[in-house]
Structures are given as structure tokens and as C-alpha cells.
Write a protein that holds these residues in place. Structure first.
Motif, PDB file in Angstrom:
ATOM      1  N   ALA A 313      -3.455  72.426  -1.463  1.00  0.00           N
ATOM      2  CA  ALA A 313      -3.209  71.822  -0.155  1.00  0.00           C
ATOM      3  C   ALA A 313      -4.511  71.318   0.458  1.00  0.00           C
ATOM      4  O   ALA A 313      -4.553  70.247   1.074  1.00  0.00           O
ATOM      5  N   GLN A 314      -5.588  72.078   0.277  1.00  0.00           N
ATOM      6  CA  GLN A 314      -6.885  71.673   0.825  1.00  0.00           C
ATOM      7  C   GLN A 314      -7.474  70.490   0.064  1.00  0.00           C
ATOM      8  O   GLN A 314      -8.005  69.557   0.663  1.00  0.00           O
ATOM      9  N   VAL A 315      -7.399  70.529  -1.266  1.00  0.00           N
ATOM     10  CA  VAL A 315      -8.049  69.504  -2.075  1.00  0.00           C
ATOM     11  C   VAL A 315      -7.259  68.195  -2.068  1.00  0.00           C
ATOM     12  O   VAL A 315      -7.830  67.101  -1.987  1.00  0.00           O
ATOM     13  N   THR A 499     -17.585  68.230  -0.201  1.00  0.00           N
ATOM     14  CA  THR A 499     -18.050  68.385  -1.580  1.00  0.00           C
ATOM     15  C   THR A 499     -17.334  69.492  -2.331  1.00  0.00           C
ATOM     16  O   THR A 499     -17.592  69.690  -3.515  1.00  0.00           O
ATOM     17  N   GLY A 500     -16.456  70.229  -1.640  1.00  0.00           N
ATOM     18  CA  GLY A 500     -15.625  71.189  -2.352  1.00  0.00           C
ATOM     19  C   GLY A 500     -15.826  72.641  -2.006  1.00  0.00           C
ATOM     20  O   GLY A 500     -15.390  73.520  -2.754  1.00  0.00           O
ATOM     21  N   ASP A 501     -16.457  72.972  -0.879  1.00  0.00           N
ATOM     22  CA  ASP A 501     -16.553  74.371  -0.460  1.00  0.00           C
ATOM     23  C   ASP A 501     -15.182  74.848   0.002  1.00  0.00           C
ATOM     24  O   ASP A 501     -14.509  74.167   0.780  1.00  0.00           O
ATOM     25  N   ASN A 529     -13.220  70.289  -6.163  1.00  0.00           N
ATOM     26  CA  ASN A 529     -12.734  69.055  -5.559  1.00  0.00           C
ATOM     27  C   ASN A 529     -11.764  68.375  -6.526  1.00  0.00           C
ATOM     28  O   ASN A 529     -11.313  68.980  -7.511  1.00  0.00           O
ATOM     29  N   THR A 530     -11.437  67.109  -6.250  1.00  0.00           N
ATOM     30  CA  THR A 530     -10.460  66.422  -7.090  1.00  0.00           C
ATOM     31  C   THR A 530     -10.943  66.263  -8.523  1.00  0.00           C
ATOM     32  O   THR A 530     -10.140  66.259  -9.455  1.00  0.00           O
ATOM     33  N   ARG A 531     -12.240  66.124  -8.714  1.00  0.00           N
ATOM     34  CA  ARG A 531     -12.764  66.014 -10.084  1.00  0.00           C
ATOM     35  C   ARG A 531     -12.567  67.305 -10.858  1.00  0.00           C
ATOM     36  O   ARG A 531     -12.316  67.289 -12.060  1.00  0.00           O
ATOM     37  N   ALA A 557      -7.175  66.397  11.088  1.00  0.00           N
ATOM     38  CA  ALA A 557      -6.065  65.744  10.399  1.00  0.00           C
ATOM     39  C   ALA A 557      -6.582  64.791   9.326  1.00  0.00           C
ATOM     40  O   ALA A 557      -7.474  63.981   9.563  1.00  0.00           O
ATOM     41  N   GLY A 558      -6.025  64.928   8.131  1.00  0.00           N
ATOM     42  CA  GLY A 558      -6.405  64.051   7.039  1.00  0.00           C
ATOM     43  C   GLY A 558      -7.670  64.443   6.315  1.00  0.00           C
ATOM     44  O   GLY A 558      -8.089  63.753   5.385  1.00  0.00           O
ATOM     45  N   THR A 559      -8.296  65.554   6.699  1.00  0.00           N
ATOM     46  CA  THR A 559      -9.508  66.023   6.037  1.00  0.00           C
ATOM     47  C   THR A 559      -9.203  67.264   5.213  1.00  0.00           C
ATOM     48  O   THR A 559      -8.068  67.741   5.163  1.00  0.00           O
TER      49      THR A 559
END
Length: 609
Positions: A313-315, A499-501, A529-531, A557-559
Motif C-alpha cells: 500500500a505504501q510503495v 527513496t524507500g524508507d 521501493n518499486t524497483r 495524499a498521493g505520496t
């Protein structure tokens, strides 16, 4: 002949819907229609010192009728019990045309005037009162649009290259007039349930603060546009949210939360089920209090299904948003969006592999349940008046689609009915019911066996031969009970969200030789992250339904922060996901600062009633 019959059927249906609205003594839509007709026919502004006049090409009236009940308790004692009824309106006017209009621009002047296009209106559905409010709001919205359009054109003229993406997409008008909803609080005693549920904390004397909130809202949403869309629809959401905190012996604060959501109050779990859930959360909080601090770690990590769903959900929340971000007068906004993870990594990559080749990702606003478990993210029509569509976002690992509102993007120029918003906020592409699946999923025991094998191979030359399992991710919007604590977290965490924290909550060390598990506290995930999702090493078949609330707070929102929401300030969404194994994840050990311990031990507390 067929076309004529179809047209008569449509007209008959529309007229019956109008009649239905008149019969239930709701004059809201009629007031909106009449003021809309007047604005379309007569609203214009003379440009000073010129012969030019400006007229809005699009006007939108939104109104939200809320009936909210909230019950809050702690340690078996009632803190508050309220029921409120409010109605709010929002008026939007657009100047220019669908190609280039006054929207989607953040200028250096945020002042909106003393009488703005958003405000509270009367609750009696009175025709005259509402028209008066709409008149003033429309006037202000139109003037703001003219000013913004002028600023936007001036800024764009200074750019060497302007975007060729339209500002607003056209859509077919929708007529949907549902019967006026009546709140149904059921015959359950919510105050007594809150007392009984929160009394569980009495058995845990080391808990310093706790809150158990029952939040139930019934909403009637109205939408009228100058394009011909007319909507009156009912929505409801019920939630039980709890946060609790304690302090470890070394002075480091620890926290936990419990949350459950349903479409209607009657669907909320009974008090015994809630007590069991709270007991688990409190027991884990006490274990966190006694657990050793996490150490820096790099290696295999197994996210069990509940944690994996929250992680996705976060990523994925920013990644699946296909709309173009707003044009900013200042580069600071661009930097902020990047830092908070508000820019999609998938835009511009249609046809590229973004997930493992076995994975499919689908968003379905029409789904109501998954294998018998209710989903809370469904809807018929989004907040922009577009019917929600089932979208295959990823098929066999390849990006096929994106969630779209009426703000076009680089890949798609039409809405697919995912322009969602809560409490009259700006509509953004937001997940509804997101389902993650794989054609080569294995059983949970098989995935754990693979995890332990990788752990042995990875850690055989190290002294500390353990790997990490994440059982649950944190939601600081619920687990942190004070705004100061939340602000402190954002200050230390916000810069790494892009950056994925990530924030795990319940984390265990697992020693592969013995299978022994040991809880640790204070871990922070780095760089997921997505990668990272492209290289998932293993997927189980233990699908978990994670009902949650997407934050609609400004800036969230959206982040990557959008998954940190509460029922009071958010938008219901569901994600279905299984346990996931990653070959290599970086974990940063605890860095929290200790606080001063209480001078006295906790007072004795009688058993839960």
C-alpha cells in the motif's frame, strides 16, 4: 426505432430520479440546478482596460452531508460520545478550455479571500439558503480561477518548452440519483462496547496512554456539473481504531495500534472479537517494551501477509497514479513531492516489466468481498462523476494501465473513474480494491522453508546467524497519540519516504538452525521501493485482506505517506496481498532517543470489568 426507444428509456429513468429527489423533500439538487443555470447563462468578468470578457467553461458544485458518531474510551472509561451533523459545499470554476485551464497550478499566492468557494451550509436542505451560499461561492471560485489562469499563462510563457498534456479530460455526463439514505446505527450499544473493549488495557499496567475510538459516518454526496452530471449517492464507513504506548526500561518509547474497518456500523466485529484483537496488540506492545534494540542488518527478509499488504500500500500508492503532477511556480514543491514519494516511478513505462513475471495487479471498485472477507474500497461513481472501472494495472509483470482521474497524464488522457477524494478535497487517482496475485505462489510453509534456506546460505560466515521476519507494519497516524510525536517522526523519516524508507512495527529475528524467534524493536527499512518489487524472491498463497484508510491530509495524499490514514481524515481502501520474500533488504537499527522514566511505578489497577 431502437434509438428512439433507448432515448425514451433514458429520459424516463432520469425523470423518475428527479421525482424521487423531490418526493423526499430534499431541495439540494434543485437549488444546485437553478444556481448552475444562472451561472452558466450570466456569469462573466470584464477584463479591465480591454474589450475582453471571460466566462467559465466548466463549473462544478459538490456538497457533502455528514452524519457522524464518535465514541472514545480508555481503560474502560468513557472519554467522549458525540454525534454531529454537518453539510459542506465546494465550488470549482475553470477558466480557459480543456487543453489549458486555471487548474493544476500552484502559484506563489495562496490567499483565497475571506469568502471562499468552500464552506459550511445549512443542514435543513433549504432551497433559498443553499442558493445564497452557492451564489457567493461561485462568484469567489470564478474570480480565483481568472486570477490563477492569468498567473499560470504568465508563468508558462516564461518556459522554453511547455507540456502538451491537457489540463482536463472530457467525459460523458452521468445521472445517478439514489434514494436519500437514513443513518442506521444498529441496535448495538456503542458506548458500552467502547468501555468493554478499552477495559482490556487494564490488564497491562505498563501502558501509559491508550485510546479506543469507534467512528461511524454516513455521507450523502451531491455533484452537479455544467456538463450535465447530476449525482446524489450515499456512502458510509465504520471504524474501530486504537493506539497505545509505553516506555521500555531504557527510556525508549514504544507504541502499537489496532484497527478494523467496515462499510456499515452493523458490519463491525463484536466486542469479544475487538477485545481479542486489542489483547494481541497490547501483548505485542509489552513484548516490544522488553525486546532488545534492532541492529543494522542486510539480508533476506520475509514479510508475512499482513505486513506485505501494508508495505505494498505504501510503495504502490504513488506508483499507480498516472496523472500529471501540478505545475509549480516554485521548485520547492517538486523537491517536496520527490522527498515524500509523491512522484510515480511507473509513468512513462507502459509495456515495461515492473513486477515479477508471474504477478498481476488489478484495481476493482466494483468488488465487495474477497473470498468471504469484506472490502471497504468500493464505489459506483468517483468524486468527479465518472463511473469506477476495473483496471488491470500489471499483467504478467508488465505495466498495462494506471489509475486515472480527469487530470490527464503522459500515458493516458481519459479518466477511468479513480478520481477519489475525502471531505471535498481535490480528487486524485487513488486505489479502491487493489488485488495482487501470482500464478506461481507457494504455500506459507514452503515460502518459510525457502526463507530459512536462504538465511543459512547468506549468513553461514557471520557470527550472528539470523534473518528477519516482519509481521506487521506501523501506522503512526494511529499508534502515535500526540501530534508532537508525529511531527518528530516526520522530521526524521519524511526525507527518506521517496527513496524507500519504511516503518516496520513487529519484527522478529529468526535463527535458521533452531527456528527460534526473538522480537526486536526500533527497526527501520531502507530502500524498499518499486524497483525492489521487480525482484521479489518468493510469493505465498496466503492472501490477506488489508482494509485501511488512505490519508487525504494536505501533503500526504498521493505520496508514500498516504497509507498512514485514519477514519477521520481518510478514504477507505483495500489491498489483497500474500506473504513476500526478498533476497536482500537493508535494515537500520534503532536510533531512538531515550526519555526520562516515570519516577513512580504504575498504580495498581483492578481487573477488567
Amino acid at each position: 426505432m431502437v434509438k428512439a426507444v433507448f432515448l425514451l428509456a433514458v429520459l424516463s429513468g432520469a425523470s423518475s430520479q428527479v421525482a424521487r429527489a423531490q418526493q423526499d423533500n430534499d431541495h439540494t439538487l434543485q437549488a444546485m440546478r437553478d444556481e448552475m443555470a444562472r451561472s452558466k447563462a450570466r456569469l462573466e468578468l470584464q477584463i479591465p482596460n480591454t474589450d475582453q470578457t471571460v466566462r467559465p467553461f466548466y463549473i462544478e458544485y459538490r456538497l457533502l452531508d455528514l452524519d457522524v458518531r464518535e465514541v472514545v474510551a480508555e481503560f474502560g472509561d468513557m472519554l467522549s460520545s458525540t454525534r454531529t451533523r454537518n453539510r459542506f459545499m465546494n465550488v470549482e470554476a475553470r477558466v480557459g478550455n480543456y487543453k489549458l485551464d486555471s487548474s493544476n497550478f500552484v502559484s506563489d499566492d495562496a490567499f483565497r479571500g475571506f469568502i471562499g468557494p468552500t464552506g459550511e451550509v445549512g443542514v435543513d436542505r433549504d432551497y433559498d439558503s443553499l442558493r445564497q451560499d452557492l451564489w457567493i461561492a461561485t462568484d469567489q471560485a470564478f474570480k480565483e480561477a481568472v486570477d490563477t489562469y492569468s498567473r499560470k499563462k504568465g508563468y508558462l510563457s516564461s518556459l522554453a518548452r511547455q507540456s502538451d498534456i491537457d489540463d482536463f479530460s472530457k467525459t460523458a455526463p452521468v445521472q445517478l440519483i439514489q434514494p436519500l439514505g437514513t443513518p442506521d446505527w444498529t441496535n448495538r450499544n456503542w458506548e458500552q462496547e467502547a468501555r468493554e473493549a478499552s477495559a482490556v488495557m487494564r490488564a497491562f499496567s505498563q501502558i501509559q496512554e491508550s485510546r479506543v475510538s469507534y467512528y461511524q459516518v454516513y455521507a450523502t454526496e451531491y455533484l452537479l456539473t455544467s456538463e450535465g452530471t447530476e449525482i446524489r449517492q450515499n456512502r458510509s464507513l465504520a471504524a474501530i481504531e486504537a493506539g497505545m504506548n509505553a516506555v521500555a526500561d531504557d527510556g525508549v518509547p514504544v507504541n502499537h495500534y489496532y484497527a478494523t474497518y467496515a462499510v456499515r456500523p452493523a458490519d463491525l466485529p463484536n466486542v469479544d472479537t475487538v477485545r481479542k484483537g486489542l489483547n494481541v496488540a497490547c501483548t505485542e506492545l509489552m513484548a516490544l517494551r522488553a525486546a532488545p534494540p534492532a541492529q543494522d542488518y542486510t539480508g533476506p527478509v520475509l514479510f508475512e501477509a499482513r505486513a506485505a499488504a501494508s508495505l505494498l500500500a505504501q510503495v504502490l500508492s504513488p506508483a499507480i497514479n498516472g496523472a500529471r503532477p501540478p505545475i509549480s511556480f516554485s521548485p520547492v514543491l517538486e523537491q517536496m513531492l520527490t522527498g515524500l514519494g509523491g512522484k510515480s516511478d511507473w509513468v512513462g513505462r507502459i509495456g515495461a516489466r515492473v513486477l515479477p513475471p508471474t504477478v498481476t495487479l488489478v484495481d476493482d471498485p466494483g468488488a465487495k468481498e474477497f473470498k468471504g472477507t469484506g472490502l471497504v474500497g468500493g464505489y459506483t461513481v468517483d468524486e468527479q462523476g465518472v463511473r469506477g472501472q476495473k483496471i488491470t494495472l500489471v499483467e504478467n509483470g508488465v505495466l498495462k494501465g494506471e489509475l486515472m482521474s480527469r487530470r490527464p497524464g503522459p500515458d493516458f488522457d481519459q479518466s477511468n473513474g479513480h478520481g477519489r477524494a475525502a471531505f471535498l478535497n481535490d480528487a486524485k487517482p487513488t486505489m479502491s480494491n487493489l488485488i495482487f496475485s501470482s500464478t506461481e505462489a507457494v504455500s506459507s510453509p514452503e515460502l518459510r522453508k525457502k526463507f530459512l534456506k536462504e538465511c543459512r546460505e547468506e549468513k553461514q560466515s557471520e557470527r550472528d546467524k539470523y534473518c528477519l521476519v516482519v509481521r506487521e507494519m506501523d501506522n503512526p497516524a494511529l499508534s502515535l497519540l500526540h501530534q508532537d510525536d508525529f511531527s518528530e517522526l516526520l522530521a526524521s523519516f519524511g526525507g527518506g519516504a521517496g527513496t524507500g524508507d519504511r516503518l516496520p512495527l513487529v519484527v522478529y529475528r529468526v535463527y535458521p538452525d533452531s527456528g527460534r524467534e526473538e522480537m526486536v524493536r526500533g527497526a527501520r527499512i531502507i530502500g524498499v521501493n518499486t524497483r525492489t518489487l521487480r525482484n521479489i524472491a518468493g510469493i505465498a498463497n496466503d492472501d490477506f485482506v488489508f482494509n485501511h484508510v488512505q490519508s487525504q491530509a494536505n501533503g500526504f495524499a498521493g505520496t508514500a505517506f498516504s497509507a498512514f490514514g485514519s477514519a477521520q481524515l481518510g478514504l477507505p481502501a483495500s489491498i489483497v496481498a500474500p506473504s513476500l520474500l526478498f533476497d536482500e533488504v537493508e535494515i537500520r537499527g534503532e536510533r531512538a532517543e531515550a526519555k526520562r522514566l516515570a519516577l513512580l511505578p504504575p498504580p495498581p489497577m483492578t481487573a477488567a470489568k
